[in-house]
Design a protein around this motif. Structure first.
Motif, PDB file in Angstrom:
ATOM      1  N   HIS A   1       0.856  -1.450  -0.064  1.00 51.31           N
ATOM      2  CA  HIS A   1      -0.061   0.101  -0.127  1.00 51.31           C
ATOM      3  C   HIS A   1       0.909   1.321  -0.040  1.00 51.31           C
ATOM      4  O   HIS A   1       1.982   1.182   0.234  1.00 51.31           O
ATOM      5  CB  HIS A   1      -0.913   0.075   1.269  1.00 51.31           C
ATOM      6  CG  HIS A   1      -0.054  -0.045   2.591  1.00 51.31           C
ATOM      7  ND1 HIS A   1       0.256  -1.048   3.266  1.00 51.31           N
ATOM      8  CD2 HIS A   1       0.011   1.159   3.352  1.00 51.31           C
ATOM      9  CE1 HIS A   1       0.831  -0.778   4.358  1.00 51.31           C
ATOM     10  NE2 HIS A   1       0.576   0.495   4.497  1.00 51.31           N
ATOM     11  N   LYS A   2       0.294   2.216  -0.319  1.00 54.87           N
ATOM     12  CA  LYS A   2       0.969   3.612  -0.263  1.00 54.87           C
ATOM     13  C   LYS A   2       0.034   4.750  -0.502  1.00 54.87           C
ATOM     14  O   LYS A   2      -0.899   4.906  -1.156  1.00 54.87           O
ATOM     15  CB  LYS A   2       2.082   3.729  -1.702  1.00 54.87           C
ATOM     16  CG  LYS A   2       2.613   5.197  -1.806  1.00 54.87           C
ATOM     17  CD  LYS A   2       3.781   4.954  -2.680  1.00 54.87           C
ATOM     18  CE  LYS A   2       4.134   6.317  -3.055  1.00 54.87           C
ATOM     19  NZ  LYS A   2       5.589   6.168  -3.920  1.00 54.87           N
ATOM     20  N   MET A   3       0.092   5.845   0.526  1.00 53.69           N
ATOM     21  CA  MET A   3      -0.694   6.697   0.656  1.00 53.69           C
ATOM     22  C   MET A   3      -1.050   7.796  -0.566  1.00 53.69           C
ATOM     23  O   MET A   3      -2.367   8.059  -0.820  1.00 53.69           O
ATOM     24  CB  MET A   3      -0.507   7.383   1.850  1.00 53.69           C
ATOM     25  CG  MET A   3      -1.805   8.422   2.328  1.00 53.69           C
ATOM     26  SD  MET A   3      -1.231   9.535   3.715  1.00 53.69           S
ATOM     27  CE  MET A   3       0.092  10.187   3.126  1.00 53.69           C
TER      28      MET A   3
ATOM     29  N   VAL B   1       4.595  -3.930   4.128  1.00 52.89           N
ATOM     30  CA  VAL B   1       4.705  -2.571   4.854  1.00 52.89           C
ATOM     31  C   VAL B   1       5.876  -1.935   4.121  1.00 52.89           C
ATOM     32  O   VAL B   1       6.854  -2.399   4.566  1.00 52.89           O
ATOM     33  CB  VAL B   1       4.964  -2.621   6.368  1.00 52.89           C
ATOM     34  CG1 VAL B   1       4.977  -1.152   6.989  1.00 52.89           C
ATOM     35  CG2 VAL B   1       3.318  -3.208   6.658  1.00 52.89           C
ATOM     36  N   ASP B   2       5.733  -0.916   3.538  1.00 52.16           N
ATOM     37  CA  ASP B   2       6.928  -0.021   3.138  1.00 52.16           C
ATOM     38  C   ASP B   2       6.920   1.142   4.032  1.00 52.16           C
ATOM     39  O   ASP B   2       5.736   1.818   4.152  1.00 52.16           O
ATOM     40  CB  ASP B   2       6.815   0.419   1.576  1.00 52.16           C
ATOM     41  CG  ASP B   2       7.963   1.300   1.191  1.00 52.16           C
ATOM     42  OD1 ASP B   2       8.176   2.377   1.938  1.00 52.16           O
ATOM     43  OD2 ASP B   2       8.494   1.133   0.033  1.00 52.16           O
ATOM     44  N   LEU B   3       8.106   1.310   4.751  1.00 54.08           N
ATOM     45  CA  LEU B   3       8.097   2.515   5.828  1.00 54.08           C
ATOM     46  C   LEU B   3       7.732   3.629   5.560  1.00 54.08           C
ATOM     47  O   LEU B   3       7.098   4.823   6.106  1.00 54.08           O
ATOM     48  CB  LEU B   3       9.193   2.182   6.631  1.00 54.08           C
ATOM     49  CG  LEU B   3       9.323   1.353   7.742  1.00 54.08           C
ATOM     50  CD1 LEU B   3       9.054  -0.163   7.429  1.00 54.08           C
ATOM     51  CD2 LEU B   3      10.760   1.437   8.540  1.00 54.08           C
TER      52      LEU B   3
ATOM     53  N   GLY C   1       7.730  11.977   3.228  1.00 57.16           N
ATOM     54  CA  GLY C   1       6.849  11.217   2.524  1.00 57.16           C
ATOM     55  C   GLY C   1       7.583   9.931   2.083  1.00 57.16           C
ATOM     56  O   GLY C   1       8.418   9.302   2.878  1.00 57.16           O
ATOM     57  N   ASP C   2       7.383   9.736   0.872  1.00 58.21           N
ATOM     58  CA  ASP C   2       7.882   8.348   0.266  1.00 58.21           C
ATOM     59  C   ASP C   2       9.229   8.680  -0.164  1.00 58.21           C
ATOM     60  O   ASP C   2       9.709   8.753  -1.274  1.00 58.21           O
ATOM     61  CB  ASP C   2       7.437   7.861  -0.772  1.00 58.21           C
ATOM     62  CG  ASP C   2       7.749   6.643  -1.386  1.00 58.21           C
ATOM     63  OD1 ASP C   2       8.499   5.602  -0.588  1.00 58.21           O
ATOM     64  OD2 ASP C   2       7.701   5.993  -2.427  1.00 58.21           O
ATOM     65  N   ASP C   3      10.087   9.165   0.763  1.00 52.99           N
ATOM     66  CA  ASP C   3      11.641   9.623   0.633  1.00 52.99           C
ATOM     67  C   ASP C   3      12.666   8.688   0.106  1.00 52.99           C
ATOM     68  O   ASP C   3      13.749   9.087  -0.415  1.00 52.99           O
ATOM     69  CB  ASP C   3      12.149  10.576   1.704  1.00 52.99           C
ATOM     70  CG  ASP C   3      11.154  11.613   2.398  1.00 52.99           C
ATOM     71  OD1 ASP C   3      10.236  11.854   1.519  1.00 52.99           O
ATOM     72  OD2 ASP C   3      11.294  12.088   3.303  1.00 52.99           O
ATOM     73  N   ASP C   4      12.452   7.353   0.521  1.00 55.43           N
ATOM     74  CA  ASP C   4      13.213   6.290   0.280  1.00 55.43           C
ATOM     75  C   ASP C   4      14.725   6.659   0.522  1.00 55.43           C
ATOM     76  O   ASP C   4      15.757   6.276  -0.136  1.00 55.43           O
ATOM     77  CB  ASP C   4      13.509   6.092  -1.365  1.00 55.43           C
ATOM     78  CG  ASP C   4      12.023   5.271  -1.858  1.00 55.43           C
ATOM     79  OD1 ASP C   4      11.356   4.477  -0.841  1.00 55.43           O
ATOM     80  OD2 ASP C   4      11.932   5.314  -2.993  1.00 55.43           O
ATOM     81  N   LEU C   5      14.770   7.351   2.047  1.00 58.50           N
ATOM     82  CA  LEU C   5      16.277   7.391   2.578  1.00 58.50           C
ATOM     83  C   LEU C   5      16.634   6.179   3.152  1.00 58.50           C
ATOM     84  O   LEU C   5      15.981   5.363   3.344  1.00 58.50           O
ATOM     85  CB  LEU C   5      15.988   8.499   3.528  1.00 58.50           C
ATOM     86  CG  LEU C   5      15.721   9.838   2.863  1.00 58.50           C
ATOM     87  CD1 LEU C   5      15.512  10.864   4.025  1.00 58.50           C
ATOM     88  CD2 LEU C   5      16.759  10.235   1.911  1.00 58.50           C
TER      89      LEU C   5
ATOM     90  N   LEU D   1      15.141  -4.284   1.145  1.00 61.12           N
ATOM     91  CA  LEU D   1      15.175  -2.718   1.285  1.00 61.12           C
ATOM     92  C   LEU D   1      14.594  -2.183   0.019  1.00 61.12           C
ATOM     93  O   LEU D   1      14.439  -2.978  -0.929  1.00 61.12           O
ATOM     94  CB  LEU D   1      16.809  -2.535   1.363  1.00 61.12           C
ATOM     95  CG  LEU D   1      17.470  -2.693   2.550  1.00 61.12           C
ATOM     96  CD1 LEU D   1      18.993  -2.851   2.005  1.00 61.12           C
ATOM     97  CD2 LEU D   1      17.335  -1.680   3.613  1.00 61.12           C
ATOM     98  N   ASP D   2      14.118  -1.153   0.242  1.00 58.90           N
ATOM     99  CA  ASP D   2      13.710  -0.350  -0.984  1.00 58.90           C
ATOM    100  C   ASP D   2      13.949   1.179  -0.756  1.00 58.90           C
ATOM    101  O   ASP D   2      13.404   2.017   0.090  1.00 58.90           O
ATOM    102  CB  ASP D   2      11.918  -0.382  -1.210  1.00 58.90           C
ATOM    103  CG  ASP D   2      11.395   0.441  -2.351  1.00 58.90           C
ATOM    104  OD1 ASP D   2      12.309   0.862  -2.990  1.00 58.90           O
ATOM    105  OD2 ASP D   2      10.288   0.546  -2.614  1.00 58.90           O
ATOM    106  N   GLN D   3      14.907   1.478  -1.445  1.00 55.67           N
ATOM    107  CA  GLN D   3      15.482   2.797  -1.199  1.00 55.67           C
ATOM    108  C   GLN D   3      16.186   3.411  -2.532  1.00 55.67           C
ATOM    109  O   GLN D   3      16.215   2.755  -3.600  1.00 55.67           O
ATOM    110  CB  GLN D   3      17.051   2.668  -0.205  1.00 55.67           C
ATOM    111  CG  GLN D   3      16.403   2.094   1.066  1.00 55.67           C
ATOM    112  CD  GLN D   3      17.564   1.933   2.135  1.00 55.67           C
ATOM    113  OE1 GLN D   3      17.668   1.730   3.069  1.00 55.67           O
ATOM    114  NE2 GLN D   3      18.940   2.223   1.566  1.00 55.67           N
TER     115      GLN D   3
END
Ligand code: RM4
Ligand code: MN
Ligand code: MN
Length: 432
Positions: free
Chosen positions: A222-224, A255-257, A290-294, A328-330
């Motif tokens: 999911h993603k907002m 769950v993607d943080l 947000g979805d910064d992928d840091l 990981l998803d960065q």
């Protein structure tokens, strides 16, 4: 400059040699400290050594933002070269034996060779990721207004068939999971019927689910928001859970943080998904806005610890159907992706070790007795303990590097890639 292969065992042994004495004394001191809490350090080290996380193939190239991309030196130009970098990450950290692929970004005509290439490098394949959030060259129908939830049945069918292609490619690679994230949604109120879009999603996903082998799992991510800025079809864990429960026992929530509103209590979501027996796994990363992928643990290490605290609770309780995939998803815009991925994998191990050393029975007693302050203090004591010697010891035992970044830099690997992989032009702005 002299170059060395950072994957070479002899090289790693010589890089570790000058660091071993200090590590031994730090490890012994920490062991004594933990002993006083009734914790055996070697048990924690063993658990950390067994911790694994998959590297995203798209993470080893330099990422960008919608404003631009600044290519890094010696970036991998195809999935075979990406695997080379992934092998470096794995050898130096001992924590990343699998890679998660994204199609069609990683498409190849010869998956058998890719699998062999991976095996030769000591790598396997984690979840396959489909991509219906972009149009691909030669694609007949556009995803501009959606994919699995598009109002046009033929466009939905095209998106379904791409997901089935991903499953088929994954079968050849030995993967056992498909992750589905779609960008479908609406940019304006009124643009789409919120209920019907979800129904179309369920129908499309059921067709994909039918093609899923029995020993595979489907991860619903999911993603907002983004790319849809008003409403996203699978915007939250509630929609994700409803979809998983509707589809069947092989469907789980991912769950993607970075995919939540700021300040959302993610560890609470994790606890609920464990309860529902639908926690499929994670895309670890960190974010400020947000979805910064840091890089994982770079902004909110305490939150990461609290997520791992729930995972350790579930592990100790032997929660049913609890087998979360760690991925990981960065996106690395300004750092060397290999360095970021290595340190991120280590940050996950750190959070795991911190959660493992929490004095659980004391915590339990304080909770039962409503000693709020001591319950909070007991939990936090795990977080504030420097577990670095445990992480380094786990790497040493596995033949990985005590100091992965230093060993990597000293090997000259990136400089050499710069010579062997002439710059890839024309990638433009945007995501990897
Ligand atoms: C999305 C989501 C997906 C990832 C793409 C590239 O925001 O996190 O997992 O595949 O980005
Ligand atoms: Mn993700
Ligand atoms: Mn994302």
């Amino acid at each position: 400059m002299t170059y060395a292969d950072p994957r070479d065992a002899n090289y790693l042994a010589s890089a570790n040699k000058p660091l071993t004495g200090a590590l031994t004394s730090d490890y012994t001191a920490l062991g004594a400290q933990l002993e006083r809490r009734g914790i055996k350090i070697d048990d924690i080290t063993k658990a950390v050594a067994n911790f694994k996380v998959a590297v995203p193939s798209w993470g080893v190239g330099t990422g960008g933002t919608r404003f631009g991309r600044f290519p890094g030196v010696g970036e991998p130009r195809n999935i075979f070269e990406k695997l080379e970098d992934c092998a470096v990450i794995n050898k130096l950290t001992g924590a990343t034996p699998t890679v998660s692929l994204h199609l069609p970004w990683d498409k190849t005509d010869d998956y058998a060779s890719l699998r062999e290439h991976g095996a030769a490098l000591g790598l396997g394949f984690d979840a396959m990721n489909s991509n219906t959030f972009q149009d691909q060259a030669g694609q007949s129908l556009s995803y501009k207004y959606g994919s699995l939830t598009h109002t046009d049945a033929a466009t939905r069918a095209q998106a379904v068939s791409h997901n089935i292609d991903c499953i088929n490619a994954g079968k050849k690679l030995g993967s056992k999971a498909l992750t589905v994230w779609i960008g479908d949604g609406a940019n304006f109120p009124g643009q789409s019927h919120l209920g019907r879009a979800f129904e179309r999603y369920l129908e499309s996903m059921a067709s994909i689910y039918q093609a899923l082998p029995d020993d595979w799992r489907m991860f619903i991510e999911h993603k907002m928001y983004e790319p849809a800025f008003y409403a996203t079809v699978i915007q939250d864990w509630g929609s994700s859970l409803m979809a998983a429960q509707t589809l069947g026992p092989k469907a789980f929530c991912l769950v993607d943080l970075g995919h939540h509103a700021p300040n959302v209590n993610i560890e609470m979501i994790v606890a609920r998904l464990v309860h529902a027996q639908r926690l499929g796994g994670f895309h670890f990363n960190d974010s400020k806005y947000g979805d910064d992928d840091l890089d994982a643990g770079s902004i909110e290490p305490f939150r990461l610890f609290l997520v791992f605290n729930e995972l350790v609770e579930a592990e100790l309780a032997k929660a049913p159907n609890f087998r979360p995939a760690h991925m990981l998803d960065q996106s690395h815009n300004v750092t060397d992706p290999v360095e970021s991925l290595m340190t991120s994998a280590i940050e996950l191990q750190r959070a795991y070790a911190q959660a493992l050393i929490v004095e659980r029975s004391r915590l339990h007693e304080y909770r039962i007795g409503n000693d709020v302050l001591m319950a909070a203090q007991t939990l936090k004591r795990g977080f504030t303990t420097d577990v670095s010697p445990i992480l380094a010891q786990a790497r040493l035992q596995k033949g990985a590097a005590i100091d992965p970044v230093d060993a990597y830099r000293a090997s000259g690997y990136r400089v050499k890639c710069g010579q062997n992989r002439p710059g890839k032009q024309g990638l433009g702005g945007g995501i990897v």
